[in-house]
Each structure stands twice: as C-alpha cells, then as structure tokens.
Design an enzyme around this catalytic site. Structure first.
Site, PDB file in Angstrom:
ATOM      1  N   ASN A  29       6.914   7.935   3.879  1.00  0.00           N
ATOM      2  CA  ASN A  29       6.441   7.155   2.739  1.00  0.00           C
ATOM      3  C   ASN A  29       5.526   8.013   1.872  1.00  0.00           C
ATOM      4  OD1 ASN A  29       7.708   4.749   3.638  1.00  0.00           O
ATOM      5  ND2 ASN A  29       6.003   4.347   5.035  1.00  0.00           N
ATOM      6  N   HIS A  66       3.371  12.103   7.595  1.00  0.00           N
ATOM      7  CA  HIS A  66       3.914  11.692   8.890  1.00  0.00           C
ATOM      8  C   HIS A  66       5.344  11.223   8.734  1.00  0.00           C
ATOM      9  CE1 HIS A  66       1.627   8.442   6.993  1.00  0.00           C
ATOM     10  NE2 HIS A  66       2.529   7.599   7.471  1.00  0.00           N
ATOM     11  N   GLY A  71       4.621   3.013  -0.025  1.00  0.00           N
ATOM     12  CA  GLY A  71       3.949   2.327   1.070  1.00  0.00           C
ATOM     13  C   GLY A  71       3.119   3.232   1.962  1.00  0.00           C
ATOM     14  N   GLN A  72       2.749   4.427   1.471  1.00  0.00           N
ATOM     15  CA  GLN A  72       1.916   5.300   2.307  1.00  0.00           C
ATOM     16  C   GLN A  72       0.487   4.766   2.373  1.00  0.00           C
ATOM     17  OE1 GLN A  72       1.727   9.458   1.184  1.00  0.00           O
ATOM     18  NE2 GLN A  72       0.672  10.023   3.077  1.00  0.00           N
ATOM     19  N   ASP A 106       3.155   3.948  16.947  1.00  0.00           N
ATOM     20  CA  ASP A 106       2.475   3.238  15.862  1.00  0.00           C
ATOM     21  C   ASP A 106       1.749   2.018  16.442  1.00  0.00           C
ATOM     22  OD1 ASP A 106       3.077   3.137  12.495  1.00  0.00           O
ATOM     23  OD2 ASP A 106       2.108   1.421  13.452  1.00  0.00           O
ATOM     24  N   ILE A 107       0.529   1.796  15.951  1.00  0.00           N
ATOM     25  CA  ILE A 107      -0.293   0.690  16.467  1.00  0.00           C
ATOM     26  C   ILE A 107       0.270  -0.662  16.030  1.00  0.00           C
ATOM     27  CG2 ILE A 107      -1.926   0.434  14.534  1.00  0.00           C
ATOM     28  CD1 ILE A 107      -4.181   0.508  16.655  1.00  0.00           C
TER      29      ILE A 107
HETATM   30  P1  5GP Z   1       2.282   4.775   6.261  1.00  0.00           P
HETATM   31  O1  5GP Z   1       2.131   3.350   5.789  1.00  0.00           O
HETATM   32  O2  5GP Z   1       1.159   5.648   5.733  1.00  0.00           O
HETATM   33  O3  5GP Z   1       3.640   5.374   6.018  1.00  0.00           O
HETATM   34  O4  5GP Z   1       2.161   4.711   7.831  1.00  0.00           O
HETATM   35  C1  5GP Z   1       0.931   4.693   8.480  1.00  0.00           C
HETATM   36  C2  5GP Z   1       1.170   4.076   9.832  1.00  0.00           C
HETATM   37  O5  5GP Z   1       0.040   4.334  10.642  1.00  0.00           O
HETATM   38  C3  5GP Z   1       1.346   2.547   9.808  1.00  0.00           C
HETATM   39  O6  5GP Z   1       2.630   2.194  10.297  1.00  0.00           O
HETATM   40  C4  5GP Z   1       0.217   2.040  10.690  1.00  0.00           C
HETATM   41  O7  5GP Z   1       0.596   0.947  11.495  1.00  0.00           O
HETATM   42  C5  5GP Z   1      -0.136   3.264  11.518  1.00  0.00           C
HETATM   43  N1  5GP Z   1      -1.512   3.293  11.950  1.00  0.00           N
HETATM   44  C6  5GP Z   1      -2.618   3.037  11.193  1.00  0.00           C
HETATM   45  N2  5GP Z   1      -3.725   3.170  11.918  1.00  0.00           N
HETATM   46  C7  5GP Z   1      -3.324   3.534  13.174  1.00  0.00           C
HETATM   47  C8  5GP Z   1      -4.048   3.818  14.373  1.00  0.00           C
HETATM   48  O8  5GP Z   1      -5.280   3.778  14.451  1.00  0.00           O
HETATM   49  N3  5GP Z   1      -3.311   4.166  15.455  1.00  0.00           N
HETATM   50  C9  5GP Z   1      -1.935   4.229  15.424  1.00  0.00           C
HETATM   51  N4  5GP Z   1      -1.312   4.564  16.558  1.00  0.00           N
HETATM   52  N5  5GP Z   1      -1.238   3.956  14.297  1.00  0.00           N
HETATM   53  C10 5GP Z   1      -1.922   3.619  13.192  1.00  0.00           C
END
Ligand code: 5GP
Length: 114
Positions: free
Chosen positions: A87, A100, A93-94, A30-31
């Site tokens: 999520n 994923h 929080g998605q 994760d970034i």
């Molecule tokens: P969500 O909030 O949808 O459950 O998780 C999405 C995740 O994707 C977040 O934790 C966010 O930091 C990660 N993310 C968003 N953009 C990028 C990206 O460009 N690269 C990587 N490696 N992670 C990302």
C-alpha cells in the site's frame, strides 16, 4: 532509523509473532489480520514507502519480494495461492511509514480489491 511501530518491533521493544528473520528482512503476523494468514514482510533498512524507492533500492526490493514468496511457501500457502500487497499513500491505505509487503492467504481473494 525512523521511529515507527515496525522499527520498534524490529528492536524487540514491541512484541510480535515473528515468523521469519534474516540479515535483511523481518516477517511477523499482522495484529489485525484480514485473512486466516496475514503476515507483513519488512526490510530492515528503512524506506518509508514504495514511492520513495529508487533504482539504488532495486536489489533490496527484489530480495524482499523473494523473501515474501519464501515465507508464503513456508506458511503452506503456495499450493492454494496467496496475495502480496504493497500500500502507498492515503488512497492506497498505507498507515505505517515503513515499506512492507502484506502476505494474505488462507481464503479466496476478491478482485478487484475494494
Ligand atoms: P498498511 O495499512 O500500512 O499497509 O499496513 C500496516 C499494517 O500494520 C496493518 O495491517 C496493521 O494491522 C498492522 N499493524 C499496525 N500496528 C501493528 C502492531 O503493533 N503489530 C503488528 N503485528 N501489526 C501492526
């Protein structure tokens, strides 16, 4: 294929620190890590959210879960433990519309999550 950040990572249009790949799944760091180890495991076949899943997706989702556990083990998290998170939606929080599994490890996790 829906165009999301994750499909661009899969297509290598955006770089990511990939830790695992096979025919069905990709795992990358994760970034914006929320734990010392924070990895995302995505299916290569697009499904936007777990709420869109049907029993037709059951084998794929089961396989993704096994992959997440294998990746966590390969990253050395099995002994101390880790958390898997999916999520969905605003309250969940998605933020990326490509299903994923988050692998979070390397520190104790609070329960319940905030
Ligand atoms: P969500 O909030 O949808 O459950 O998780 C999405 C995740 O994707 C977040 O934790 C966010 O930091 C990660 N993310 C968003 N953009 C990028 C990206 O460009 N690269 C990587 N490696 N992670 C990302």
């Amino acid at each position: 294929m829906a165009d999301t950040i994750f499909s661009r990572i899969m297509a290598r249009e955006i770089s990511a620190d990939i830790v695992f790949e096979d025919d069905d799944a990709l795992a990358f760091r994760d970034i914006d890590a929320k734990a010392p180890t924070h990895v995302l495991v995505i299916p290569k076949r697009h499904i936007a959210t777990v709420a869109d899943a049907s029993h037709e997706n059951a084998a794929m989702l089961g396989s993704l879960l096994v992959t997440a556990a294998r990746v966590a083990s390969d990253l050395g998290l099995s002994e101390d433990g880790y958390r898997l998170v999916i999520n969905h939606g605003r309250d969940g929080g998605q933020t990326v519309e490509h299903l994923h599994i988050h692998i979070l490890g390397g520190r104790p996790m609070a329960w319940p999550p905030g």
